[in-house]
Write an enzyme that holds these catalytic residues in place. Structure first.
Site, PDB file in Angstrom:
ATOM      1  N   TYR A 140       0.937  -0.992  -0.001  1.00 43.44           N
ATOM      2  CA  TYR A 140       0.000  -0.150   0.225  1.00 43.44           C
ATOM      3  C   TYR A 140       1.015   1.360  -0.083  1.00 43.44           C
ATOM      4  CZ  TYR A 140      -2.939   3.390   1.962  1.00 43.44           C
ATOM      5  OH  TYR A 140      -3.317   4.795   2.091  1.00 43.44           O
ATOM      6  N   ILE A 206      -7.084  -5.290  21.385  1.00 46.88           N
ATOM      7  CA  ILE A 206      -5.839  -4.477  21.342  1.00 46.88           C
ATOM      8  C   ILE A 206      -4.670  -5.319  20.736  1.00 46.88           C
ATOM      9  CG2 ILE A 206      -4.033  -3.175  22.645  1.00 46.88           C
ATOM     10  CD1 ILE A 206      -6.121  -2.768  24.747  1.00 46.88           C
ATOM     11  N   PHE A 207      -4.045  -4.997  19.472  1.00 47.00           N
ATOM     12  CA  PHE A 207      -3.117  -5.848  18.875  1.00 47.00           C
ATOM     13  C   PHE A 207      -1.789  -5.190  19.132  1.00 47.00           C
ATOM     14  CE2 PHE A 207      -6.002  -5.151  14.784  1.00 47.00           C
ATOM     15  CZ  PHE A 207      -6.605  -6.364  15.300  1.00 47.00           C
ATOM     16  N   ARG A 220      -0.435   6.687  18.016  1.00 45.32           N
ATOM     17  CA  ARG A 220      -0.723   7.179  16.560  1.00 45.32           C
ATOM     18  C   ARG A 220      -1.155   8.613  16.795  1.00 45.32           C
ATOM     19  NH1 ARG A 220       1.222   3.375  15.459  1.00 45.32           N
ATOM     20  NH2 ARG A 220       1.153   1.620  13.980  1.00 45.32           N
ATOM     21  N   ARG A 281      -0.408  -7.026  15.150  1.00 45.10           N
ATOM     22  CA  ARG A 281      -0.499  -6.975  13.932  1.00 45.10           C
ATOM     23  C   ARG A 281       0.771  -6.711  13.183  1.00 45.10           C
ATOM     24  NH1 ARG A 281      -5.082  -2.728  11.537  1.00 45.10           N
ATOM     25  NH2 ARG A 281      -3.412  -1.227  11.875  1.00 45.10           N
ATOM     26  N   ASP A 284       2.900  -2.991  11.922  1.00 46.85           N
ATOM     27  CA  ASP A 284       2.493  -1.969  13.002  1.00 46.85           C
ATOM     28  C   ASP A 284       3.760  -1.444  13.601  1.00 46.85           C
ATOM     29  OD1 ASP A 284      -0.356  -1.474  12.344  1.00 46.85           O
ATOM     30  OD2 ASP A 284      -0.695  -2.881  14.130  1.00 46.85           O
TER      31      ASP A 284
HETATM   32  N1  UFG Z   1      -5.459  -1.622  16.136  1.00 45.73           N
HETATM   33  C1  UFG Z   1      -5.952  -2.223  17.349  1.00 45.73           C
HETATM   34  N2  UFG Z   1      -7.103  -3.198  17.274  1.00 45.73           N
HETATM   35  C2  UFG Z   1      -7.912  -2.997  16.037  1.00 45.73           C
HETATM   36  C3  UFG Z   1      -7.424  -2.157  15.036  1.00 45.73           C
HETATM   37  C4  UFG Z   1      -6.327  -1.522  15.038  1.00 45.73           C
HETATM   38  O1  UFG Z   1      -5.240  -2.472  18.420  1.00 45.73           O
HETATM   39  O2  UFG Z   1      -8.869  -3.485  16.207  1.00 45.73           O
HETATM   40  C5  UFG Z   1      -4.292  -0.677  16.516  1.00 45.73           C
HETATM   41  C6  UFG Z   1      -3.241  -0.973  15.330  1.00 45.73           C
HETATM   42  O3  UFG Z   1      -2.508  -1.927  15.635  1.00 45.73           O
HETATM   43  C7  UFG Z   1      -2.646   0.595  15.427  1.00 45.73           C
HETATM   44  C8  UFG Z   1      -3.569   1.502  15.723  1.00 45.73           C
HETATM   45  O4  UFG Z   1      -4.739   0.837  16.384  1.00 45.73           O
HETATM   46  O5  UFG Z   1      -1.540   0.575  16.354  1.00 45.73           O
HETATM   47  C9  UFG Z   1      -4.291   2.353  14.763  1.00 45.73           C
HETATM   48  O6  UFG Z   1      -4.745   1.485  13.807  1.00 45.73           O
HETATM   49  P1  UFG Z   1      -5.429   1.601  12.280  1.00 45.73           P
HETATM   50  O7  UFG Z   1      -5.792   0.401  11.700  1.00 45.73           O
HETATM   51  O8  UFG Z   1      -6.759   2.370  12.889  1.00 45.73           O
HETATM   52  O9  UFG Z   1      -4.592   2.562  11.599  1.00 45.73           O
HETATM   53  P2  UFG Z   1      -2.970   2.495  10.985  1.00 45.73           P
HETATM   54  O10 UFG Z   1      -2.379   3.099  11.907  1.00 45.73           O
HETATM   55  O11 UFG Z   1      -2.805   1.047  10.860  1.00 45.73           O
HETATM   56  O12 UFG Z   1      -3.160   2.953   9.468  1.00 45.73           O
HETATM   57  C10 UFG Z   1      -3.328   4.316   9.090  1.00 45.73           C
HETATM   58  C11 UFG Z   1      -4.099   4.255   7.694  1.00 45.73           C
HETATM   59  C12 UFG Z   1      -3.433   3.815   6.785  1.00 45.73           C
HETATM   60  C13 UFG Z   1      -2.098   4.023   6.530  1.00 45.73           C
HETATM   61  C14 UFG Z   1      -1.428   4.115   8.108  1.00 45.73           C
HETATM   62  C15 UFG Z   1       0.141   4.641   7.916  1.00 45.73           C
HETATM   63  O13 UFG Z   1      -5.477   3.880   8.050  1.00 45.73           O
HETATM   64  O14 UFG Z   1      -4.073   3.948   5.667  1.00 45.73           O
HETATM   65  O15 UFG Z   1      -2.096   4.674   8.891  1.00 45.73           O
HETATM   66  O16 UFG Z   1       0.985   3.976   8.456  1.00 45.73           O
HETATM   67  F1  UFG Z   1      -1.287   3.147   5.909  1.00 45.73           F
END
Ligand code: UFG
Length: 328
Positions: A140, A206-207, A220, A281, A284
């Site tokens: 991505y 929580i991942f 984040r 996950r 991450d």
């Molecule tokens: N998380 C959990 N449980 C869940 C979902 C997410 O603990 O059910 C955690 C993830 O591990 C991460 C945080 O919550 O640490 C945020 O996760 P998101 O999936 O909400 O967002 P991301 O940080 O993975 O992704 C975002 C954008 C992507 C982009 C990325 C940049 O959605 O498009 O930031 O790294 F690529």
């Protein structure tokens, strides 16, 4: 003269369309509705076409006298991109090549591109500024970076001016209009925690609780979708008054852990989501926080929402009124 928004029926696209209309722009949306929602596009024409449909896009550019483009249309699931990289190269890089060819042939020379913090990969330092090396850890992010580079070459060859906006974590919903976040499947933290608090979902996992952060969970930078929308509008102004090829980070510069997000949702919702601890996950990074000073000084961007509870409150209102998203 119109602004053409590709993927304008998606989450960030639809909020940007609303903001542009609210600021007097003429807007036209194209979206193949594979992921977008017809109901998310209010008060402007929506064409259900694919950005690869060269003839149809060229006809819309002519019909609406399109001056500039805001390009959201893409696939954006990190995990899926690892399993199906070719889908991401085809739909993101390949489809954007088609779109850019049409724009160049049609004489459109201004584009704002929806990029991502995933272009940086595992950060070497935080906060992350635009000088930080780009080393995506998933297809991505690779495809978004490839498009940024394609835009750079298109400027050199054809004079196509562009602004690429690297978002951190988009969240929240429009304060007044019935639009918000609705992905299928939903993978993002804030909507999932809200759904768990509302009882739409059984729990939130929580991942990873063993990251090198104060509470062991990932940190984040959550940015309100209306602040993101405003940045696209300001990027368009930048292109109209000059511009060339630029990249900007968009975040608020503050990080919140997964546990802090869950606690904030609990305060906003007045209900405790059931929480389970799960393993990490893949892919991450522990901490992603933006340095967005460049967008603030060059674009005059001033994010209005810097408190997590405020951002979550708008998202909560959307989910409370639309527990099934747009599918009610
Ligand atoms: N998380 C959990 N449980 C869940 C979902 C997410 O603990 O059910 C955690 C993830 O591990 C991460 C945080 O919550 O640490 C945020 O996760 P998101 O999936 O909400 O967002 P991301 O940080 O993975 O992704 C975002 C954008 C992507 C982009 C990325 C940049 O959605 O498009 O930031 O790294 F690529």
């Amino acid at each position: 003269m119109a602004v053409l928004v590709t993927g304008g029926a998606g989450y960030i696209g639809s909020h940007t369309v609303a903001d542009l209309l609210n600021h007097g722009e003429e807007v036209v949306v194209i979206d193949n509705l594979q992921q977008g929602h017809r109901q998310a596009v209010l008060d402007c024409p929506l064409y259900e076409i694919d950005i690869r449909d060269t003839d149809a896009v060229a006809e819309i550019v002519r019909r609406h006298d399109v001056e500039s483009v805001v390009h959201f249309a893409a696939h954006s699931l990190v995990g899926e991109s690892v399993k199906q990289p070719l889908k991401y190269y085809a739909n993101n890089v390949g489809a954007t090549e088609r779109l850019l060819s049409t724009l160049v042939e049609s004489g459109v020379n201004q584009i704002v591109f929806s990029s991502t913090a995933a272009t940086y990969g595992e950060p070497m330092r935080v906060p992350i500024d635009e000088e930080h090396p780009t080393a995506p850890t998933n297809p991505y992010g690779e495809t978004k970076l490839a498009i940024e580079r394609m835009l750079r070459w298109c400027h050199a060859a054809y004079g196509l001016k562009s602004v690429s906006l690297r978002y951190f974590n988009a969240a929240g919903a429009h304060p007044d209009l019935p639009i918000g976040e609705d992905h299928d499947p939903e993978t993002h933290l804030i909507p999932l925690v809200i759904q768990a608090a509302l009882g739409v979902r059984e729990n939130i996992a929580i991942f990873g609780t063993d990251y090198p952060t104060p509470d062991g969970t990932c940190i984040r930078d959550y940015i309100d979708v209306m602040d993101l929308a405003a940045a696209h509008r300001l990027a368009l102004s930048r292109l109209r008054s000059g511009g060339a090829v630029e990249v900007f980070n968009l975040g608020i510069g503050k990080g919140f852990s997964v546990k802090e997000v869950i606690a904030a949702v609990e305060r906003v919702a007045g209900a405790r989501p059931q929480v389970v601890e799960a393993s990490r996950r893949a892919g991450d990074p522990a901490i992603l926080v933006a340095a967005s000073g460049k967008a603030q000084s060059a674009l005059g961007w001033n994010p209005l929402h810097d408190d997590l509870e405020g951002i979550i409150a708008s998202a909560f209102a959307w989910h409370q009124h639309h527990p099934g998203g747009y599918r009610e």
